[in-house]
Design a protein around this motif. Structure first.
Motif, short mmCIF file in Angstrom:
data_model
loop_
_atom_site.label_atom_id
_atom_site.label_comp_id
_atom_site.label_asym_id
_atom_site.label_seq_id
_atom_site.Cartn_x
_atom_site.Cartn_y
_atom_site.Cartn_z
N THR A 113 0.64 -1.23 -0.19
CA THR A 113 -0.54 0.21 -0.16
C THR A 113 0.56 1.25 -0.01
OG1 THR A 113 -1.37 -1.43 1.37
CG2 THR A 113 -2.07 1.78 1.23
N GLY A 150 0.25 1.12 -3.46
CA GLY A 150 -0.04 2.15 -3.59
C GLY A 150 -0.19 3.13 -3.65
N VAL A 158 -4.76 -0.86 -2.31
CA VAL A 158 -5.14 -0.44 -1.19
C VAL A 158 -6.45 -1.22 -0.42
CG1 VAL A 158 -6.65 2.05 -0.70
CG2 VAL A 158 -4.60 2.13 -2.35
#
Ligand code: ATP
Length: 584
Positions: free
Chosen positions: A130, A134, A301
């Protein structure tokens, strides 16, 4: 998307690196707008027949410079953003490890090792993604996508740009829907993985037992079921995963078709040149990645969010035993006074201890006996502050043990537990665990007191002998004596031997007890044992029965009482004479 806000503390810590990385991303996004525009100019110049060799050369030089700059900036953002995500993984792993060290045994009683390991590996890796991929996909989809759209609108044709964007809201709705589904299923898949991890860890640790009882087939079957469960749950995740690309590809195709149809009409109407259309379609091609990135963004995410929630749940468990404000920062020493009115293990229906009251003066030895499950170890657990939630008070050196810093209390106590744990390192390091820099003479001295020195000298590598995982290469009695040596090396104010002589023969037991008496005359010792010979010479003996003190006194007093102690003593004497008779 909340996870990006939840990780705000980390983005703040690494704001410089993220700022540089994002700046490099912006520059790449801007620079990559140049080539389509230049190609458009070249096509138009070729169509008009106005392209000169010099001009062509100039365009090529600009393209080359843009290419080199993009190469450098791409390298930079990777190092900055992906590098930071690696730092995040390290930070969370450290947070987890520190947290694990703070937690009391009750925490580990509720959770299994494999599960905790899964948090520290699989979940950390999803959160790392993430903070790396992300963040990249977030900025790439917004920046690159935004710049491309803006350039198309401003420099080519804003009407055609708007037409090309008609299907985008549909893409946003669908990817966000898939993202939510994915988070739910990913969490279930991570939980299944934790379960499988537990099983693997337990099977490897208990391999000896599994093989001894010939349970390999059953164990393989159990593992297969858990593994199938992991596969099934991950397949569900993969099926949702598989929806992202075709959806985005399909929407992109619709967008391209609409643009071509309307672009052709604009060219025929004279509102656009062919070169503009070439540039427009090249820009459209450049939109492929930001659109895919948008899909990846939700995918990564939402996985990170599921994993971060799992990690957060673990980190938010408060330690059950904590230092009080202004805790005494010195090692306790002195008399020990135990006044336990009642104590129940968390989750147990009935108290494990009630009305346990005794005082032990500094330098005295206490023997605790009683049948199995009578509460001997439970007293020691309270003394070591493994559990704080009991009615009563335990005072040590004039203060309640709750008033000391836990670290100080434990430094004062040398505890030899029933279930020994040796680290996979040398025997010397195992003994010098609490003080790795101690001179080897002290290690040898502790080993001599525990009557393990000669055994160690008998190993080809001596004190440098490496102990296998959990000390498998040593006998039970050897492990016990190494654990005793480890505790003795601390020269503790209070030494606790919790049934720690059960695996040594009577002669060795006697020799160890004699050494302890000689070297620890001014210090306090508590010995729990099933064998009365281990506690017979103690200053005080308590007999535990069903969680309370049934009898207390010296050996002579208890014998005179003619109660449980005497009964146990007579029985053990009888057993000993039968054994001797058997040997004779
Ligand atoms: N961590 C725990 N959680 C719940 N119950 C526990 C826990 N540890 C022990 N008990 C229970 O508390 C009681 C007392 O256990 P304890 O370990 O003190 O016995 P013991 O006298 O030391 O036995 P042994 O001689 O077999 O070591 C037992 O009924 C046991 O099942």
């Amino acid at each position: 998307m909340n996870v990006l806000i939840q990780l705000g503390w980390f983005f703040k810590q690494r704001k410089k690196q993220y700022a540089i990385g994002i700046a490099a991303l912006v520059l790449v996004s801007v620079l990559q707008l140049l080539p389509p525009k230049i190609i458009g100019y070249i096509v138009d110049d070729i169509t008009k027949g106005t392209l000169t060799a010099k001009q062509m050369m100039e365009w090529l030089v600009i393209l080359a410079i843009a290419g080199i700059a993009m190469y450098a900036f791409r390298y930079l953002w990777r190092v900055m953003i992906f590098g930071s995500s690696i730092v995040l993984a390290r930070t969370i792993r450290k947070q987890l490890f520190d947290h694990f060290l703070k937690m009391s045994p009750a925490f580990y009683q509720k959770r299994r090792v494999g599960n905790l390991m899964a948090h520290a590996t699989n979940d950390v890796s999803a959160v790392q993604q993430t903070a790396g991929m992300g963040v990249l996909t977030l900025f790439d989809s917004i920046l690159t996508g935004g710049f491309v759209i803006l350039t198309m609108a401003v420099t080519i044709n804003w009407k055609l740009t708007l037409i090309a964007l008609i299907p985008i809201p549909l893409m946003i709705v669908l990817t966000s829907f898939y993202g939510k589904l994915l988070r739910r299923h990913f969490r279930t898949a991570q939980e299944a993985f934790s379960g499988m991890n537990d099983k693997t860890q337990e099977s490897i640790s208990g391999m000896k037992v599994i093989k001894t009882f010939g349970q390999q087939k059953e164990d393989i079957e159990d593992f297969r079921q858990l593994s199938d469960d992991v596969v099934e749950k991950n397949m569900r995740v993969a099926r949702i995963d598989a929806l992202f690309d075709p959806t985005i590809g399909g929407i992109f195709a619709i967008s391209s078709i609409i643009s071509f149809v309307f672009g052709a009409r604009f060219i025929l109407a004279g509102d656009m040149s062919v070169g503009d259309m070439v540039a427009f379609s090249t820009y459209l091609g450049l939109l492929t990645w930001p659109m895919l990135a948008f899909g990846f963004l939700f995918n990564i995410v939402e996985r990170g969010s599921a994993s971060y929630t799992r990690i957060h749940e673990l980190l938010s468990v408060d330690p059950e035993v904590v230092d009080v404000h202004g805790a005494i920062d010195e090692r306790p020493k002195g008399d020990l006074s135990v006044d336990i009115d009642t104590f129940t293990f968390p989750g147990d229906p009935k108290p494990a201890l009630f009305d346990v009251h005794f005082t032990l003066r500094r330098g005295e030895t206490l023997g605790i006996v009683g049948k199995t499950g009578s509460g001997k170890t439970a007293i020691l657990k309270l003394l070591l502050r493994e559990f704080d939630d009991y009615e009563g008070i335990i005072s040590y050196g004039g203060h309640s043990i709750h008033q000391y810093k836990q670290q100080r209390l434990r430094e004062s106590i040398g505890y030899v537990p029933q279930d020994h744990f040796l680290f996979s390192t040398t025997l010397a390091e195992n003994i010098a665990f609490t003080n790795p820099t101690v001179p080897s003479e002290e290690i040898h001295r502790a080993a001599q007191l525990a009557h393990i020195h000669d055994d160690i000298e008998g190993f080809s590598e001596g004190y440098r002998t490496i102990v296998g995982e959990r000390g498998v290469s040593l006998s039970g009695g050897q492990k016990q004596r190494i654990s005793i040596a480890r505790a003795l090396l601390m020269q503790p104010e209070l030494l606790i031997l919790d049934d720690s002589l059960s695996a040594v023969d009577a002669k060795t037991e006697e020799a160890i007890l004699r050494s302890l008496k000689e070297t620890r005359s001014g210090e306090t010792t508590i010995i729990t044992s099933h064998r009365l010979s281990a506690i017979q010479h103690a200053h005080q003996i308590i007999v535990m029965d069903e969680g309370t003190i049934a009898e207390a006194g010296t050996h002579a007093e208890l014998m005179a009482l003619n109660g449980k102690y005497k009964e146990m003593y007579d029985l053990q004497q009888l057993e000993a004479s039968v054994e001797q008779g058997g040997e004779a």
